[in-house]
Design an enzyme around this catalytic site. Sequence first.
Site, PDB file in Angstrom:
ATOM      1  N   ASP A  83       0.846  -1.149   0.148  1.00 42.39           N
ATOM      2  CA  ASP A  83      -0.376   0.334  -0.377  1.00 42.39           C
ATOM      3  C   ASP A  83       0.883   1.395  -0.469  1.00 42.39           C
ATOM      4  OD1 ASP A  83       0.246   0.757   3.040  1.00 42.39           O
ATOM      5  OD2 ASP A  83      -0.583  -1.355   2.680  1.00 42.39           O
ATOM      6  N   ASP A 133       8.226 -13.169  -3.784  1.00 44.69           N
ATOM      7  CA  ASP A 133       8.099 -13.441  -1.890  1.00 44.69           C
ATOM      8  C   ASP A 133       9.310 -12.975  -1.668  1.00 44.69           C
ATOM      9  OD1 ASP A 133       7.177 -16.078  -0.094  1.00 44.69           O
ATOM     10  OD2 ASP A 133       9.705 -16.105  -0.294  1.00 44.69           O
ATOM     11  N   ASP A 150       6.294  -5.857   6.912  1.00 45.89           N
ATOM     12  CA  ASP A 150       4.653  -5.321   7.141  1.00 45.89           C
ATOM     13  C   ASP A 150       3.841  -6.005   6.291  1.00 45.89           C
ATOM     14  OD1 ASP A 150       2.292  -3.723   7.212  1.00 45.89           O
ATOM     15  OD2 ASP A 150       2.991  -2.689   4.848  1.00 45.89           O
ATOM     16  N   SER A 151       3.858  -7.430   6.740  1.00 47.77           N
ATOM     17  CA  SER A 151       2.935  -8.205   6.413  1.00 47.77           C
ATOM     18  C   SER A 151       1.227  -7.731   6.541  1.00 47.77           C
ATOM     19  CB  SER A 151       3.581  -9.436   6.708  1.00 47.77           C
ATOM     20  OG  SER A 151       3.280  -9.947   8.453  1.00 47.77           O
ATOM     21  N   THR A 152       0.859  -9.032   5.843  1.00 49.39           N
ATOM     22  CA  THR A 152      -0.783  -9.828   7.033  1.00 49.39           C
ATOM     23  C   THR A 152      -0.040 -10.390   7.988  1.00 49.39           C
ATOM     24  OG1 THR A 152      -0.604 -11.633   5.613  1.00 49.39           O
ATOM     25  CG2 THR A 152      -1.686  -9.767   3.822  1.00 49.39           C
TER      26      THR A 152
HETATM   27  N1  AG3 Z   1      -0.866  -5.197   8.456  1.00 48.45           N
HETATM   28  C1  AG3 Z   1      -0.751  -5.917   9.623  1.00 48.45           C
HETATM   29  C2  AG3 Z   1      -2.179  -5.356   9.329  1.00 48.45           C
HETATM   30  C3  AG3 Z   1      -2.666  -6.772   9.941  1.00 48.45           C
HETATM   31  C4  AG3 Z   1      -4.279  -6.612  10.708  1.00 48.45           C
HETATM   32  N2  AG3 Z   1      -4.838  -7.558  11.022  1.00 48.45           N
HETATM   33  C5  AG3 Z   1      -6.293  -8.148  10.861  1.00 48.45           C
HETATM   34  N3  AG3 Z   1      -6.686  -7.021  10.544  1.00 48.45           N
HETATM   35  N4  AG3 Z   1      -6.976  -8.576  11.354  1.00 48.45           N
HETATM   36  C6  AG3 Z   1      -0.998  -3.927   7.804  1.00 48.45           C
HETATM   37  C7  AG3 Z   1      -0.787  -4.316   6.574  1.00 48.45           C
HETATM   38  C8  AG3 Z   1      -0.665  -2.035   6.306  1.00 48.45           C
HETATM   39  N5  AG3 Z   1       0.547  -1.712   5.771  1.00 48.45           N
END
Ligand code: AG3
Length: 279
Positions: A83, A133, A150-152
Amino acid sequence: MGWFVEYYNGCGLKIKVIDKIVEHRGIQRIEIYQTESFGKMLVIDGKIQLTEFDEAFYHEMLVHVPMLSHPNPKNVLIIGGGDGGAAREVLKHNPDRVVIVEIDEKVIELCKNYLKIDGNALSDERVEIVIFDGKEFLKKAKDFDVIIVDSTDPSPVSMSLFDEEFFSLAKDRCDVFCCQSQSPTIQLNYFKEILKNSKVFENRRIYISYVPTYPLGLWSFLIAGELSLNFKKINRRYRKRKIKTIYYNPEIHISAFNLPNWLKEVVDDVLNERRGRNA
Ligand code: AG3
């Protein structure tokens, strides 16, 4: 248009949405909404990744804590972060080069076109975007001053960024490492797993921040490497680099490492388990 709900274990967060701006189903399901109260919102695989309202709370803490822990971060790697919010914050430190390694090119494309929270970081000439990856990239990568993940949440797509091999590769390739480490309240298993799997970093530390639209509001980060937690030093660097922030400040930087007792116990338990095994 109705309500978007992210369900956790036995509870959830319900946000009023006015419009779905875009949706794409590829290696992940990516949705961008217009919400009633929180601006635009990015959702991946049903999980809220950010809202315009509070994304800076997260990105500033994810980025400025490691970047200001380093005396002169010129060469920075962001794994994930398609993002562009993390890259936007990294650029405030005037680096020579920022590499974003994002596995899903659609995240970059949709965020660039519809979300636009990157402050043009995704088009900045110092920023190189690699669609790959993260772990495979690290296997062949040269050294970076700082690596930021900065992962999910752990998922089939992001899983490889949470295992022992990943942390060990990262350790060999940077001075300062930082990753988001999930909600310690409602995702305690993920949190503990990340803490355990990163044991290759002898001096790893946890810090926390408040992010209202993440599960139960309390979010955690793991940082490791050559750290400085000296207020004067951090404050001097913050002023010298003329960083403008809406959430982060050097006082919060230091205090974020003060954990409530219940969390301190969880962290100590995991860290002591390791010492016990090696004793
Ligand atoms: N990633 C980490 C946030 C994950 C939120 N988890 C959730 N809502 N279950 C954020 C990525 C933004 N750059």
